[in-house]
Design a protein around this motif. Structure first.
Motif, PDB file in Angstrom:
ATOM      1  N   VAL A 231       0.763  -1.357   0.088  1.00 18.25           N
ATOM      2  CA  VAL A 231      -0.121  -0.049  -0.047  1.00 18.25           C
ATOM      3  C   VAL A 231       1.034   1.329   0.055  1.00 18.25           C
ATOM      4  O   VAL A 231       0.189   2.463  -0.171  1.00 18.25           O
ATOM      5  CB  VAL A 231      -0.906   0.008   1.203  1.00 18.25           C
ATOM      6  CG1 VAL A 231      -1.737   1.338   1.219  1.00 18.25           C
ATOM      7  CG2 VAL A 231      -1.977  -1.385   1.183  1.00 18.25           C
ATOM      8  N   LEU A 232       1.913   1.082   0.444  1.00 15.93           N
ATOM      9  CA  LEU A 232       3.105   2.266   0.129  1.00 15.93           C
ATOM     10  C   LEU A 232       3.050   3.229  -1.181  1.00 15.93           C
ATOM     11  O   LEU A 232       3.038   2.150  -2.295  1.00 15.93           O
ATOM     12  CB  LEU A 232       4.404   2.073   0.770  1.00 15.93           C
ATOM     13  CG  LEU A 232       4.613   1.838   2.232  1.00 15.93           C
ATOM     14  CD1 LEU A 232       6.177   1.089   2.572  1.00 15.93           C
ATOM     15  CD2 LEU A 232       5.021   3.282   2.653  1.00 15.93           C
ATOM     16  N   ASN A 233       2.942   4.327  -1.099  1.00 13.34           N
ATOM     17  CA  ASN A 233       3.167   4.903  -2.487  1.00 13.34           C
ATOM     18  C   ASN A 233       4.640   5.209  -2.813  1.00 13.34           C
ATOM     19  O   ASN A 233       5.454   4.792  -1.872  1.00 13.34           O
ATOM     20  CB  ASN A 233       2.701   6.605  -1.858  1.00 13.34           C
ATOM     21  CG  ASN A 233       1.269   6.556  -1.645  1.00 13.34           C
ATOM     22  OD1 ASN A 233       0.623   5.868  -2.418  1.00 13.34           O
ATOM     23  ND2 ASN A 233       0.805   7.344  -0.839  1.00 13.34           N
ATOM     24  N   ASP A 234       5.092   5.413  -3.879  1.00 15.06           N
ATOM     25  CA  ASP A 234       6.494   5.594  -4.310  1.00 15.06           C
ATOM     26  C   ASP A 234       7.160   6.435  -3.365  1.00 15.06           C
ATOM     27  O   ASP A 234       6.704   7.382  -2.900  1.00 15.06           O
ATOM     28  CB  ASP A 234       6.349   6.420  -5.818  1.00 15.06           C
ATOM     29  CG  ASP A 234       5.911   5.355  -7.014  1.00 15.06           C
ATOM     30  OD1 ASP A 234       5.731   4.298  -6.545  1.00 15.06           O
ATOM     31  OD2 ASP A 234       5.838   5.681  -8.125  1.00 15.06           O
ATOM     32  N   PHE A 235       8.520   6.149  -3.179  1.00 12.80           N
ATOM     33  CA  PHE A 235       9.309   6.966  -2.250  1.00 12.80           C
ATOM     34  C   PHE A 235       8.805   6.681  -0.857  1.00 12.80           C
ATOM     35  O   PHE A 235       9.312   7.686   0.122  1.00 12.80           O
ATOM     36  CB  PHE A 235       9.499   8.309  -2.835  1.00 12.80           C
ATOM     37  CG  PHE A 235      10.260   8.333  -4.144  1.00 12.80           C
ATOM     38  CD1 PHE A 235      11.672   8.198  -4.307  1.00 12.80           C
ATOM     39  CD2 PHE A 235       9.334   8.611  -5.342  1.00 12.80           C
ATOM     40  CE1 PHE A 235      12.103   8.279  -5.528  1.00 12.80           C
ATOM     41  CE2 PHE A 235       9.832   8.703  -6.598  1.00 12.80           C
ATOM     42  CZ  PHE A 235      11.262   8.382  -6.812  1.00 12.80           C
ATOM     43  N   ILE A 262       9.793  -2.947  -3.129  1.00 11.78           N
ATOM     44  CA  ILE A 262      10.846  -2.140  -2.311  1.00 11.78           C
ATOM     45  C   ILE A 262      11.453  -1.358  -3.580  1.00 11.78           C
ATOM     46  O   ILE A 262      11.692   0.012  -3.504  1.00 11.78           O
ATOM     47  CB  ILE A 262      11.759  -2.662  -1.347  1.00 11.78           C
ATOM     48  CG1 ILE A 262      11.095  -3.221  -0.271  1.00 11.78           C
ATOM     49  CG2 ILE A 262      13.005  -1.840  -0.868  1.00 11.78           C
ATOM     50  CD1 ILE A 262      11.971  -4.186   0.766  1.00 11.78           C
ATOM     51  N   VAL A 263      11.823  -2.085  -4.617  1.00  9.26           N
ATOM     52  CA  VAL A 263      12.717  -1.645  -5.578  1.00  9.26           C
ATOM     53  C   VAL A 263      11.774  -0.906  -6.449  1.00  9.26           C
ATOM     54  O   VAL A 263      12.129   0.453  -6.932  1.00  9.26           O
ATOM     55  CB  VAL A 263      13.419  -2.886  -6.471  1.00  9.26           C
ATOM     56  CG1 VAL A 263      14.114  -2.188  -7.653  1.00  9.26           C
ATOM     57  CG2 VAL A 263      14.373  -3.870  -5.611  1.00  9.26           C
ATOM     58  N   SER A 264      10.542  -1.307  -6.913  1.00 11.39           N
ATOM     59  CA  SER A 264       9.841  -0.663  -8.164  1.00 11.39           C
ATOM     60  C   SER A 264       9.129   0.636  -7.670  1.00 11.39           C
ATOM     61  O   SER A 264       9.156   1.551  -8.137  1.00 11.39           O
ATOM     62  CB  SER A 264       8.714  -1.796  -8.428  1.00 11.39           C
ATOM     63  OG  SER A 264       7.859  -2.180  -7.251  1.00 11.39           O
ATOM     64  N   ARG A 266      10.665   2.369  -5.100  1.00 13.00           N
ATOM     65  CA  ARG A 266      11.845   3.300  -4.616  1.00 13.00           C
ATOM     66  C   ARG A 266      11.706   3.286  -2.911  1.00 13.00           C
ATOM     67  O   ARG A 266      11.597   4.601  -2.666  1.00 13.00           O
ATOM     68  CB  ARG A 266      12.026   4.502  -5.200  1.00 13.00           C
ATOM     69  CG  ARG A 266      12.403   4.450  -6.722  1.00 13.00           C
ATOM     70  CD  ARG A 266      11.100   4.129  -7.467  1.00 13.00           C
ATOM     71  NE  ARG A 266      10.910   4.988  -8.910  1.00 13.00           N
ATOM     72  CZ  ARG A 266      10.176   4.790  -9.613  1.00 13.00           C
ATOM     73  NH1 ARG A 266       9.243   4.163  -9.347  1.00 13.00           N
ATOM     74  NH2 ARG A 266      10.155   5.670 -10.625  1.00 13.00           N
ATOM     75  N   LEU A 267      11.151   2.383  -2.258  1.00 12.85           N
ATOM     76  CA  LEU A 267      10.852   2.461  -0.760  1.00 12.85           C
ATOM     77  C   LEU A 267      12.447   2.684  -0.229  1.00 12.85           C
ATOM     78  O   LEU A 267      13.313   2.330  -0.463  1.00 12.85           O
ATOM     79  CB  LEU A 267      10.080   1.413  -0.292  1.00 12.85           C
ATOM     80  CG  LEU A 267       8.761   1.009  -1.162  1.00 12.85           C
ATOM     81  CD1 LEU A 267       8.174  -0.082  -0.429  1.00 12.85           C
ATOM     82  CD2 LEU A 267       7.850   2.342  -0.966  1.00 12.85           C
ATOM     83  N   LYS A 268      12.048   3.081   1.173  1.00 10.01           N
ATOM     84  CA  LYS A 268      13.424   3.052   1.935  1.00 10.01           C
ATOM     85  C   LYS A 268      12.948   2.599   3.384  1.00 10.01           C
ATOM     86  O   LYS A 268      11.754   2.890   3.944  1.00 10.01           O
ATOM     87  CB  LYS A 268      13.707   4.417   2.076  1.00 10.01           C
ATOM     88  CG  LYS A 268      15.162   4.686   2.893  1.00 10.01           C
ATOM     89  CD  LYS A 268      15.523   6.168   2.293  1.00 10.01           C
ATOM     90  CE  LYS A 268      16.270   6.783   3.709  1.00 10.01           C
ATOM     91  NZ  LYS A 268      16.875   8.269   3.301  1.00 10.01           N
ATOM     92  N   LEU A 269      13.642   1.492   3.747  1.00 13.42           N
ATOM     93  CA  LEU A 269      13.253   0.835   4.906  1.00 13.42           C
ATOM     94  C   LEU A 269      14.363   0.774   5.878  1.00 13.42           C
ATOM     95  O   LEU A 269      15.395   0.545   5.365  1.00 13.42           O
ATOM     96  CB  LEU A 269      12.900  -0.666   4.833  1.00 13.42           C
ATOM     97  CG  LEU A 269      11.523  -1.094   4.201  1.00 13.42           C
ATOM     98  CD1 LEU A 269      11.517  -1.033   2.842  1.00 13.42           C
ATOM     99  CD2 LEU A 269      11.207  -2.585   4.737  1.00 13.42           C
ATOM    100  N   GLN A 270      14.224   1.387   6.921  1.00 15.04           N
ATOM    101  CA  GLN A 270      15.433   1.290   7.901  1.00 15.04           C
ATOM    102  C   GLN A 270      14.991   0.961   9.514  1.00 15.04           C
ATOM    103  O   GLN A 270      14.301   1.299   9.998  1.00 15.04           O
ATOM    104  CB  GLN A 270      16.078   2.752   7.971  1.00 15.04           C
ATOM    105  CG  GLN A 270      17.413   2.796   8.645  1.00 15.04           C
ATOM    106  CD  GLN A 270      17.820   4.072   8.950  1.00 15.04           C
ATOM    107  OE1 GLN A 270      17.594   5.017   8.142  1.00 15.04           O
ATOM    108  NE2 GLN A 270      18.689   4.380  10.160  1.00 15.04           N
TER     109      GLN A 270
END
Ligand code: NDP
Length: 333
Positions: A231-235, A262-264, A266-270
């Protein structure tokens, strides 16, 4: 007084059998040490990890030794400059009525500024975790749609309110009961919430977030993380705070299946551990302390009375019996 020791290491869900309640003689403080009578102690999901063998980010508890965890108590005797009987201190020698330890592990707290238990919740480790996870890790910006799992717990209840105060356009929470869902919306000001037992998380999240989400504050992992990635939006950005749905797995379970997104997208997980961020404490106190003083943060404690019942409090927290922070009241202040 009593102390509670790790009797054995659990496989899967812990039980009472993994704990021993033992009467002990209290050592007098040596040079540089304090003797503290504990008033409140915290039970935390991270304690489950420390019951296992092997170091993760803190050493494991030792079988046959007292457990450790955040606590607030009153100094009874001080064999060191700078502390006096009657001072209240925050430290990590919970799970015992009395604790004798090096004063360098004690931080003085002021019961005039906030109730003592607040130093284990809003103004303590859970508050700092919620604040940093949003501000530093997820880099939450004004206008973001924010999703928080474990939303009715200690960290989650604060993360939802802090996200709102930091300008989120919409805050969505998930929790494990209808009563918790009501609490999130009616008392804490979440814009939407759902019970993850009511159906697939991904469907409930899509329904609650018609425009997607920009930030996910993950306390749960597993199906919740998979749904958030969907459900996350781009970036979009994810603060990986914890994965409590996995802590009692005796065997690893299959993880999220959609990690390519995560790639398509461009997500960031930390991932992050609050103890690495001590340098942010003043800013945390200033901002969250200010909101607390102004009545902008509401919080609820679930209190279990008596040190003897601390194992039950811990197990109850893992089962979701707490709303807000699960605490053990050991004695009167
Ligand atoms: P909580 O007060 O949130 O208590 C734990 C809650 O987890 C329970 O109340 C229960 O609520 C929920 N839960 C239990 N099992 C599941 C499951 N299978 N799926 C979904 N929810 C579940 O604990 P904290 O606020 O102290 O901790 C929350 C998270 O933050 C944990 O993952 C913890 O490890 C992490 N954490 C990380 C820190 C860091 O530095 N990274 C610091 C502090 C905490 P429900 O009824 O909703 O199921």
């Amino acid at each position: 007084g009593l102390e509670i020791r790790l009797a054995s290491r659990p496989k899967g869900w812990p039980t009472q059998e993994n704990f021993d309640v033992v009467e002990v003689e209290q050592p007098q403080p040596g040079d540089g040490e304090l003797l503290v009578r504990n008033v409140w102690m915290s039970v935390d999901p991270a304690m489950r990890g420390r019951m296992n063998e092997g170091r993760s980010y803190v050493p494991p508890f030792e079988v046959g030794k007292a457990l450790q965890g955040g606590a607030v108590g009153e100094v009874v005797a001080a064999n060191v400059e700078g502390f006096q009987p009657g001072d209240f201190v925050l430290h990590y020698f919970g799970w015992r009525d009395y604790a004798t330890f090096d004063a360098k592990h004690a931080v003085k707290v002021d019961p005039q500024v906030a109730p003592l238990s607040a130093y284990l919740y809003v103004l303590g480790m859970p508050g700092m975790t919620a604040y940093l996870g949003l501000a530093d890790i997820a880099e939450q910006k004004e206008g973001d749609v924010v999703f928080i799992s474990g939303a009715a717990g200690a960290v989650g209840s604060l993360a939802g309110q802090i996200a709102k105060l930091r300008g989120a356009s919409r805050v969505i929470g998930s929790a494990g009961s209808a009563e918790k869902v009501r609490y999130l919306v009616d008392e804490l000001g979440f814009d939407a919430a759902f019970n993850y037992h009511d159906g697939p998380v991904v469907e409930q999240l899509k329904a609650a977030a018609p425009d997607g989400i920009d930030v996910y504050f993950d306390n749960v992992g597993g199906e919740h993380l998979e749904a958030a990635i969907e459900v996350l939006n781009d970036f979009g950005r994810v603060a990986e705070c914890g994965m409590i749905s996995q802590y009692n797995n005796a065997e690893p379970k299959p993880g999220p299946n959609n990690l390519f997104k995560i790639v398509s997208k461009r997500l960031k997980l930390q991932g992050f551990i609050v103890i690495d961020h001590a340098h942010r404490k003043d800013q945390f106190f200033a901002e969250v302390g200010g909101w607390l003083r102004d009545g902008k943060i509401s919080y609820q404690e679930t209190v279990v009375e008596g040190l003897r019942n601390a194992p039950e409090a811990f197990l109850g927290m893992m089962r979701g019996e707490n709303t807000g922070k699960m605490l053990v009241k050991i004695s009167d202040a």
